[in-house]
Design a protein around this motif. Structure first.
Motif, PDB file in Angstrom:
ATOM      1  N   ILE A 104      50.125  14.731  38.086  1.00  0.00           N
ATOM      2  CA  ILE A 104      49.700  15.283  39.397  1.00  0.00           C
ATOM      3  C   ILE A 104      48.944  16.629  39.262  1.00  0.00           C
ATOM      4  N   ALA A 105      49.133  17.232  38.033  1.00  0.00           N
ATOM      5  CA  ALA A 105      48.788  18.844  38.226  1.00  0.00           C
ATOM      6  C   ALA A 105      47.077  18.615  37.766  1.00  0.00           C
ATOM      7  N   THR A 106      46.462  17.566  37.691  1.00  0.00           N
ATOM      8  CA  THR A 106      44.944  17.279  37.069  1.00  0.00           C
ATOM      9  C   THR A 106      44.194  16.300  38.242  1.00  0.00           C
ATOM     10  N   PRO A 107      43.942  16.903  39.347  1.00  0.00           N
ATOM     11  CA  PRO A 107      42.981  16.032  40.232  1.00  0.00           C
ATOM     12  C   PRO A 107      41.612  15.953  39.673  1.00  0.00           C
ATOM     13  N   PHE A 108      40.981  14.643  39.373  1.00  0.00           N
ATOM     14  CA  PHE A 108      39.875  14.428  38.827  1.00  0.00           C
ATOM     15  C   PHE A 108      38.726  15.070  39.433  1.00  0.00           C
ATOM     16  N   LEU A 109      38.331  15.147  40.810  1.00  0.00           N
ATOM     17  CA  LEU A 109      37.318  15.599  41.294  1.00  0.00           C
ATOM     18  C   LEU A 109      37.384  17.230  41.071  1.00  0.00           C
ATOM     19  N   GLN A 110      38.450  17.808  41.710  1.00  0.00           N
ATOM     20  CA  GLN A 110      38.590  19.527  41.534  1.00  0.00           C
ATOM     21  C   GLN A 110      38.458  19.801  40.194  1.00  0.00           C
ATOM     22  N   ASN A 111      38.866  19.008  39.008  1.00  0.00           N
ATOM     23  CA  ASN A 111      38.891  19.517  37.775  1.00  0.00           C
ATOM     24  C   ASN A 111      37.337  19.361  37.151  1.00  0.00           C
ATOM     25  N   ASN A 112      36.456  19.050  38.088  1.00  0.00           N
ATOM     26  CA  ASN A 112      34.942  19.213  37.629  1.00  0.00           C
ATOM     27  C   ASN A 112      34.359  20.024  38.422  1.00  0.00           C
ATOM     28  N   GLY A 113      34.884  20.992  39.126  1.00  0.00           N
ATOM     29  CA  GLY A 113      34.478  21.726  40.290  1.00  0.00           C
ATOM     30  C   GLY A 113      34.408  23.209  39.896  1.00  0.00           C
ATOM     31  N   GLN A 114      34.472  24.057  41.118  1.00  0.00           N
ATOM     32  CA  GLN A 114      34.436  25.465  40.973  1.00  0.00           C
ATOM     33  C   GLN A 114      35.325  26.014  42.040  1.00  0.00           C
ATOM     34  N   ILE A 115      35.763  27.204  42.133  1.00  0.00           N
ATOM     35  CA  ILE A 115      36.725  28.141  43.051  1.00  0.00           C
ATOM     36  C   ILE A 115      36.147  29.367  42.954  1.00  0.00           C
ATOM     37  N   TYR A 116      35.996  30.035  44.056  1.00  0.00           N
ATOM     38  CA  TYR A 116      35.668  31.464  44.538  1.00  0.00           C
ATOM     39  C   TYR A 116      36.685  31.818  45.460  1.00  0.00           C
ATOM     40  N   ASN A 117      37.208  33.307  45.256  1.00  0.00           N
ATOM     41  CA  ASN A 117      37.856  33.937  45.867  1.00  0.00           C
ATOM     42  C   ASN A 117      37.336  35.590  46.112  1.00  0.00           C
ATOM     43  N   VAL A 118      37.422  35.966  47.550  1.00  0.00           N
ATOM     44  CA  VAL A 118      37.436  37.268  47.750  1.00  0.00           C
ATOM     45  C   VAL A 118      38.901  37.743  48.413  1.00  0.00           C
ATOM     46  N   LEU A 119      39.571  38.804  47.763  1.00  0.00           N
ATOM     47  CA  LEU A 119      40.751  39.153  48.077  1.00  0.00           C
ATOM     48  C   LEU A 119      40.912  40.697  48.326  1.00  0.00           C
ATOM     49  N   TYR A 120      41.644  41.138  49.443  1.00  0.00           N
ATOM     50  CA  TYR A 120      41.992  42.406  49.566  1.00  0.00           C
ATOM     51  C   TYR A 120      43.393  42.672  49.669  1.00  0.00           C
ATOM     52  N   THR A 121      43.977  43.580  49.048  1.00  0.00           N
ATOM     53  CA  THR A 121      45.246  43.936  49.024  1.00  0.00           C
ATOM     54  C   THR A 121      45.787  45.370  49.587  1.00  0.00           C
ATOM     55  N   TYR A 122      46.553  45.548  50.589  1.00  0.00           N
ATOM     56  CA  TYR A 122      46.888  46.573  51.026  1.00  0.00           C
ATOM     57  C   TYR A 122      48.602  46.607  50.912  1.00  0.00           C
ATOM     58  N   SER A 123      49.032  47.681  50.383  1.00  0.00           N
ATOM     59  CA  SER A 123      50.525  47.624  50.105  1.00  0.00           C
ATOM     60  C   SER A 123      50.943  49.099  49.990  1.00  0.00           C
ATOM     61  N   HIS A 124      51.712  49.393  50.950  1.00  0.00           N
ATOM     62  CA  HIS A 124      52.109  50.926  51.438  1.00  0.00           C
ATOM     63  C   HIS A 124      53.361  50.881  52.083  1.00  0.00           C
ATOM     64  N   GLU A 125      54.045  51.595  51.446  1.00  0.00           N
ATOM     65  CA  GLU A 125      55.819  51.725  51.931  1.00  0.00           C
ATOM     66  C   GLU A 125      56.240  50.491  52.583  1.00  0.00           C
ATOM     67  N   SER A 126      56.306  49.936  53.821  1.00  0.00           N
ATOM     68  CA  SER A 126      57.043  48.608  53.987  1.00  0.00           C
ATOM     69  C   SER A 126      56.131  47.698  54.176  1.00  0.00           C
ATOM     70  N   TRP A 127      54.824  47.789  54.233  1.00  0.00           N
ATOM     71  CA  TRP A 127      53.767  46.764  54.539  1.00  0.00           C
ATOM     72  C   TRP A 127      53.308  46.362  53.188  1.00  0.00           C
ATOM     73  N   THR A 128      52.950  44.999  53.237  1.00  0.00           N
ATOM     74  CA  THR A 128      51.890  44.420  52.058  1.00  0.00           C
ATOM     75  C   THR A 128      51.122  43.342  52.974  1.00  0.00           C
ATOM     76  N   LEU A 129      49.945  43.447  52.787  1.00  0.00           N
ATOM     77  CA  LEU A 129      48.869  42.713  53.676  1.00  0.00           C
ATOM     78  C   LEU A 129      47.681  42.323  52.646  1.00  0.00           C
ATOM     79  N   THR A 130      47.496  40.783  52.574  1.00  0.00           N
ATOM     80  CA  THR A 130      46.459  40.421  51.823  1.00  0.00           C
ATOM     81  C   THR A 130      45.683  39.351  52.699  1.00  0.00           C
ATOM     82  N   PRO A 131      44.413  39.623  53.160  1.00  0.00           N
ATOM     83  CA  PRO A 131      43.456  38.593  53.322  1.00  0.00           C
ATOM     84  C   PRO A 131      42.602  37.995  52.393  1.00  0.00           C
TER      85      PRO A 131
END
Length: 355
Positions: free
Chosen positions: A206-233
């Motif tokens: 199940i871990a190996t989907p045929f189509l996605q395994n011949n593709g590409q993935i791109y991410n842009v991530l921002y993380t804010y972590s301070h005191e009681s808050w953790t925020l990741t869009p």
């Protein structure tokens, strides 16, 4: 691990002879699920073990390692529940992750079964703000086998990996990430991975989907972590190019975004929320996109998950309340006994011990 759970601190240690001091931690937990508009292969309620795992690691010196073994479940919103025994045989087996790590200053090299660089959510329930993974996670890989090199240059951290993508055992994927820490609270990351060739092998798990395994993935991530808050869009784009030799006659893609937010109150109580949205390219005649987003070509979905958590020492108790709303779906591919319902609501409770 992200907020809010934490393992035993300090971890239990023992002398492993020539390997030096080794730390051992673990988790034992169970979960219950209730849902409406379940898929034809599913049912309204479930009870199962969510984790029964042991972790061994050496984190000092030039030679280090990490070993993980046991039972686990990988629940995700908007998909049918899979029993823990079936998860073990269908995904990564009883030893899902483990690697050797060679360290010299800020430079390190890891070889083995590694966690993916992609996405803002880790693989296992206890590692994340929410118990279940989200609809963007459903488009990502989780564990890949290969070699990974990382280095840090002041505020910039760089990682590159040669691996087997969606656990295909064909080593033709390249992954890379660049993370810039503006300060101790703010980090921006760019992550990309893709198949540098083509994988013709028919998946046997199940871990190996045929189509996605011949593709590409791109991410842009921002993380804010301070005191009681953790925020990741974060934003995610996936693409499978056309490849006639593999029977992929049209290109396909998904485009989505999510916000992961956690706030820690006093006395071990925290609250996490996760709104998400994803859309798929294509039309009702485009068979490629039926796999890229399970609700059909040209479909889109919104999901919202809220997770209160309580932890005291090693004990924890938390629950997910989630809703997934699919739109522009192909009749028969959404929720309910014949795939015509647009919404699914699910409640999940997980409790256990970390040691």
């Amino acid at each position: 691990m992200t907020a809010p759970l934490s393992t035993a601190a300090p971890p239990h240690t023992f002398s492993a002879g020539p390997f030096g001091t080794v730390a051992i931690t673990g988790i034992l937990s169970g979960m219950g699920v209730v849902q409406n508009n379940w898929l034809p292969s599913d049912k309204s309620t479930h009870w199962d073990v969510s984790n029964a795992q042991i972790f061994l690691q050496k984190t000092t010196g030039w030679f280090q390692f990490y070993l993980q073994g046991g039972a686990y479940n990988l629940p995700s919103v908007g998909t049918a529940f899979l029993k823990t025994t079936d998860t073990l045989t269908g995904f990564y087996g009883p030893f899902p992750q483990g690697y050797l790590k060679l360290v010299k200053g800020n430079l390190n090299v890891e070889v083995g079964a590694l966690p993916t660089l992609i996405g803002a959510e880790y693989t296992y329930t206890f590692e994340n703000m929410n118990v279940e993974r989200g609809i963007l996670w459903n488009q990502e890989n989780a564990v890949n086998r290969g070699i990974q090199v990382s280095d840090t240059f002041k505020k910039l951290s760089l990682t590159v990996s040669w691996n087997d993508g969606f656990y295909s055992n064909v080593y033709n994927w390249i992954s890379g990430s660049a993370a810039y820490a503006f300060n101790s609270a703010n980090t921006l990351s760019l992550v990309a991975m893709g198949n540098a060739g083509q994988t013709t092998t028919v998946p046997t798990n199940i871990a190996t989907p045929f189509l996605q395994n011949n593709g590409q993935i791109y991410n842009v991530l921002y993380t804010y972590s301070h005191e009681s808050w953790t925020l990741t869009p974060y934003w995610q784009y996936t693409r499978v190019p056309a490849n006639a030799s593999l029977g992929i006659l049209e290109k396909g893609s998904t485009n989505g975004g999510a916000l992961l937010l956690n706030y820690n109150f006093k006395h071990g109580i925290s609250l996490a929320v996760r709104p998400e949205y994803i859309t798929s390219s294509g039309s009702t005649t485009d068979l490629l996109n039926l796999t890229l987003l399970s609700y059909g070509p040209g479909s889109n979905a919104f999901a919202f998950t809220v997770t209160p958590t309580y932890q005291k020492a090693g004990f924890f108790l938390r629950g997910d309340l989630s809703v997934v709303y699919a739109r522009s779906f192909t009749p028969g591919l959404a929720f309910g006994p014949i795939g015509l319902k647009s919404k699914q609501t699910r409640g999940l409770v997980e409790a256990g011990f970390m040691f």
